[in-house]
Structures are given as C-alpha cells and as structure tokens.
Design a protein around this motif. Sequence first.
Motif, PDB file in Angstrom:
ATOM      1  N   SER A  14       0.836  -1.212   0.000  1.00  0.00           N
ATOM      2  CA  SER A  14       0.000   0.000   0.000  1.00  0.00           C
ATOM      3  C   SER A  14       0.862   1.250   0.000  1.00  0.00           C
ATOM      4  N   THR A  15       1.919   1.264   0.800  1.00  0.00           N
ATOM      5  CA  THR A  15       2.810   2.417   0.879  1.00  0.00           C
ATOM      6  C   THR A  15       3.493   2.667  -0.457  1.00  0.00           C
ATOM      7  N   VAL A  16       4.001   1.617  -1.090  1.00  0.00           N
ATOM      8  CA  VAL A  16       4.649   1.750  -2.390  1.00  0.00           C
ATOM      9  C   VAL A  16       3.644   2.253  -3.428  1.00  0.00           C
ATOM     10  N   THR A  17       2.441   1.699  -3.415  1.00  0.00           N
ATOM     11  CA  THR A  17       1.399   2.117  -4.367  1.00  0.00           C
ATOM     12  C   THR A  17       1.021   3.571  -4.159  1.00  0.00           C
ATOM     13  N   LEU A  18       0.813   3.971  -2.910  1.00  0.00           N
ATOM     14  CA  LEU A  18       0.472   5.364  -2.629  1.00  0.00           C
ATOM     15  C   LEU A  18       1.605   6.312  -3.018  1.00  0.00           C
ATOM     16  N   GLY A  19       2.842   5.917  -2.789  1.00  0.00           N
ATOM     17  CA  GLY A  19       3.992   6.723  -3.200  1.00  0.00           C
ATOM     18  C   GLY A  19       4.030   6.899  -4.709  1.00  0.00           C
ATOM     19  N   PHE A  20       3.783   5.827  -5.445  1.00  0.00           N
ATOM     20  CA  PHE A  20       3.757   5.886  -6.906  1.00  0.00           C
ATOM     21  C   PHE A  20       2.625   6.804  -7.384  1.00  0.00           C
ATOM     22  N   LEU A  21       1.443   6.665  -6.804  1.00  0.00           N
ATOM     23  CA  LEU A  21       0.298   7.502  -7.188  1.00  0.00           C
ATOM     24  C   LEU A  21       0.567   8.974  -6.867  1.00  0.00           C
ATOM     25  N   TYR A  22       1.191   9.248  -5.718  1.00  0.00           N
ATOM     26  CA  TYR A  22       1.536  10.613  -5.356  1.00  0.00           C
ATOM     27  C   TYR A  22       2.488  11.209  -6.389  1.00  0.00           C
ATOM     28  N   PHE A  23       3.508  10.453  -6.781  1.00  0.00           N
ATOM     29  CA  PHE A  23       4.464  10.915  -7.780  1.00  0.00           C
ATOM     30  C   PHE A  23       3.749  11.204  -9.103  1.00  0.00           C
ATOM     31  N   LYS A  24       2.844  10.333  -9.502  1.00  0.00           N
ATOM     32  CA  LYS A  24       2.105  10.501 -10.748  1.00  0.00           C
ATOM     33  C   LYS A  24       1.224  11.755 -10.704  1.00  0.00           C
ATOM     34  N   VAL A  25       0.505  11.978  -9.605  1.00  0.00           N
ATOM     35  CA  VAL A  25      -0.356  13.157  -9.462  1.00  0.00           C
ATOM     36  C   VAL A  25       0.488  14.428  -9.424  1.00  0.00           C
ATOM     37  N   LYS A  26       1.626  14.378  -8.744  1.00  0.00           N
ATOM     38  CA  LYS A  26       2.511  15.547  -8.681  1.00  0.00           C
ATOM     39  C   LYS A  26       3.026  15.900 -10.071  1.00  0.00           C
ATOM     40  N   ASN A  27       3.366  14.896 -10.857  1.00  0.00           N
ATOM     41  CA  ASN A  27       3.822  15.119 -12.222  1.00  0.00           C
ATOM     42  C   ASN A  27       2.707  15.701 -13.087  1.00  0.00           C
ATOM     43  N   GLN A  28       1.478  15.193 -12.940  1.00  0.00           N
ATOM     44  CA  GLN A  28       0.339  15.716 -13.686  1.00  0.00           C
ATOM     45  C   GLN A  28       0.068  17.162 -13.295  1.00  0.00           C
ATOM     46  N   ASN A  29       0.145  17.458 -12.023  1.00  0.00           N
ATOM     47  CA  ASN A  29      -0.105  18.813 -11.544  1.00  0.00           C
ATOM     48  C   ASN A  29       0.912  19.792 -12.117  1.00  0.00           C
ATOM     49  N   LYS A  30       2.140  19.333 -12.345  1.00  0.00           N
ATOM     50  CA  LYS A  30       3.166  20.191 -12.928  1.00  0.00           C
ATOM     51  C   LYS A  30       2.748  20.648 -14.322  1.00  0.00           C
ATOM     52  N   HIS A  31       2.036  19.791 -15.065  1.00  0.00           N
ATOM     53  CA  HIS A  31       1.570  20.159 -16.400  1.00  0.00           C
ATOM     54  C   HIS A  31       0.520  21.274 -16.337  1.00  0.00           C
ATOM     55  N   PHE A  32      -0.176  21.395 -15.220  1.00  0.00           N
ATOM     56  CA  PHE A  32      -1.177  22.444 -15.073  1.00  0.00           C
ATOM     57  C   PHE A  32      -0.567  23.746 -14.561  1.00  0.00           C
ATOM     58  N   THR A  33       0.652  23.719 -14.066  1.00  0.00           N
ATOM     59  CA  THR A  33       1.264  24.928 -13.536  1.00  0.00           C
ATOM     60  C   THR A  33       2.425  25.429 -14.385  1.00  0.00           C
ATOM     61  N   GLU A  34       2.783  24.694 -15.434  1.00  0.00           N
ATOM     62  CA  GLU A  34       3.863  25.130 -16.311  1.00  0.00           C
ATOM     63  C   GLU A  34       3.585  24.704 -17.740  1.00  0.00           C
ATOM     64  N   SER A  35       4.088  25.497 -18.676  1.00  0.00           N
ATOM     65  CA  SER A  35       4.075  25.132 -20.083  1.00  0.00           C
ATOM     66  C   SER A  35       5.496  25.349 -20.605  1.00  0.00           C
ATOM     67  N   LYS A  36       5.672  25.232 -21.890  1.00  0.00           N
ATOM     68  CA  LYS A  36       7.004  25.376 -22.464  1.00  0.00           C
ATOM     69  C   LYS A  36       7.606  26.755 -22.164  1.00  0.00           C
ATOM     70  N   ASN A  37       6.784  27.808 -22.270  1.00  0.00           N
ATOM     71  CA  ASN A  37       7.294  29.165 -22.126  1.00  0.00           C
ATOM     72  C   ASN A  37       6.795  29.898 -20.887  1.00  0.00           C
ATOM     73  N   ASN A  38       5.789  29.357 -20.210  1.00  0.00           N
ATOM     74  CA  ASN A  38       5.175  30.063 -19.096  1.00  0.00           C
ATOM     75  C   ASN A  38       5.023  29.182 -17.876  1.00  0.00           C
ATOM     76  N   LYS A  39       4.936  29.853 -16.731  1.00  0.00           N
ATOM     77  CA  LYS A  39       4.533  29.184 -15.497  1.00  0.00           C
ATOM     78  C   LYS A  39       3.315  29.923 -14.961  1.00  0.00           C
ATOM     79  N   PHE A  40       2.449  29.229 -14.252  1.00  0.00           N
ATOM     80  CA  PHE A  40       1.164  29.777 -13.826  1.00  0.00           C
ATOM     81  C   PHE A  40       1.054  29.786 -12.311  1.00  0.00           C
ATOM     82  N   GLU A  41       0.316  30.778 -11.821  1.00  0.00           N
ATOM     83  CA  GLU A  41       0.151  30.903 -10.381  1.00  0.00           C
ATOM     84  C   GLU A  41      -1.182  31.603 -10.093  1.00  0.00           C
ATOM     85  N   TRP A  42      -1.978  30.998  -9.211  1.00  0.00           N
ATOM     86  CA  TRP A  42      -3.240  31.613  -8.792  1.00  0.00           C
ATOM     87  C   TRP A  42      -2.967  32.667  -7.735  1.00  0.00           C
TER      88      TRP A  42
END
Length: 168
Positions: A14-42
């Motif tokens: 469970s710990t390994v699975t949750l760690g993997f899922l956390y890494f995956k979500v963190k990576n996905q979230n990076k796509h919503f806060t950065e692009s090739k030329n810009n970074k975004f901030e609320w």
Amino acid sequence: MKLQKIIIFFLSISTVTLGFLYFKVKNQNKHFTESKNNKFEWKNGDEILNSYWKKNDKLASQFFDQNFDNNYEIIRTFTTYGKLYQTSFDRNENGVYEKVECFNITGEKVGEIIDYDEDGIPEEFSLFINSVKKLKFKDENYDGIFEKLTITNDSIITETLTEKIFDK
C-alpha cells in the motif's frame, strides 16, 4: 505472527502504491502549472490566474474569474517585457469577448475592437492617434466588411463610406 507478516506485507504494498500515485499526481499537476514558455500561479484567493514568462519571470497574462464560475471575464495580455498590450472583456460570460482594448508600450490606449452581436467578428474597429484624433471603422450591416469610416479630429467628426475612399 503469520498475521503480522501478512499485514506488514500489505502495508508495504500500500505504501509503495500510494507513493507511486503521489508521484504521478505531482507530475500531472506540474503540467497544469507550467508550459514550455510560461509558469502559472493563482492569486487573490484563486480569482486571478497569472502567467509568467519563464525566460525573465515577467507577467505574461492575467485571467480574471471574478465570480469563480470557471469563465474568465477579463483577460490581460502582456509583452515579453511585462508591458500591457491587450485587454479582452466578456461581461455576459458567454465565452465571446465583446470588447478588446489595445495599448502601446507606454500604456496608452491605441485601439479598440467591439463585437456587438458576439459572433466573433468585430463590428467596430477604432484607432486612437492621440486624445483628440481617432479613426473608427464600422460594419453597419454585420456582414464582416467595414462600410463606414469615421474620422474625429478635435471634436470635428467626418464620416464617409469606405468604398468612396477607393473610388477614382
């Protein structure tokens, strides 16, 4: 003892699975806060989404969602040097920007585009030469062709049909 080993094994999995899922979500979230030329901030309680140029960290654009309904009522666009050059307005929140204002490098308003029927094609296009001189092109029959030109110079208004300008 055997039950403890089984529980430890499942907790480890469970710990390994949750760690993997956390890494995956963190990576996905990076796509919503950065692009090739810009970074975004609320900002301002998630009312304003700011975009910054990565190369110099200057403001690139601002998206205003004043009533938190996932529709941007105002969009401000900036040059690569962080100077405002365009503001778009969607006051009735239908996704069509009815008015666009254009600015020069010093921040003076130099142009305006208005879409009265909100079909994406402007019916009025104005150029501001200075505070007293203005050119305005109008599409009076909403066919996408500017039929009328209005020239304002020191409160003297001259109107002509655009086709007459090119007549011989």
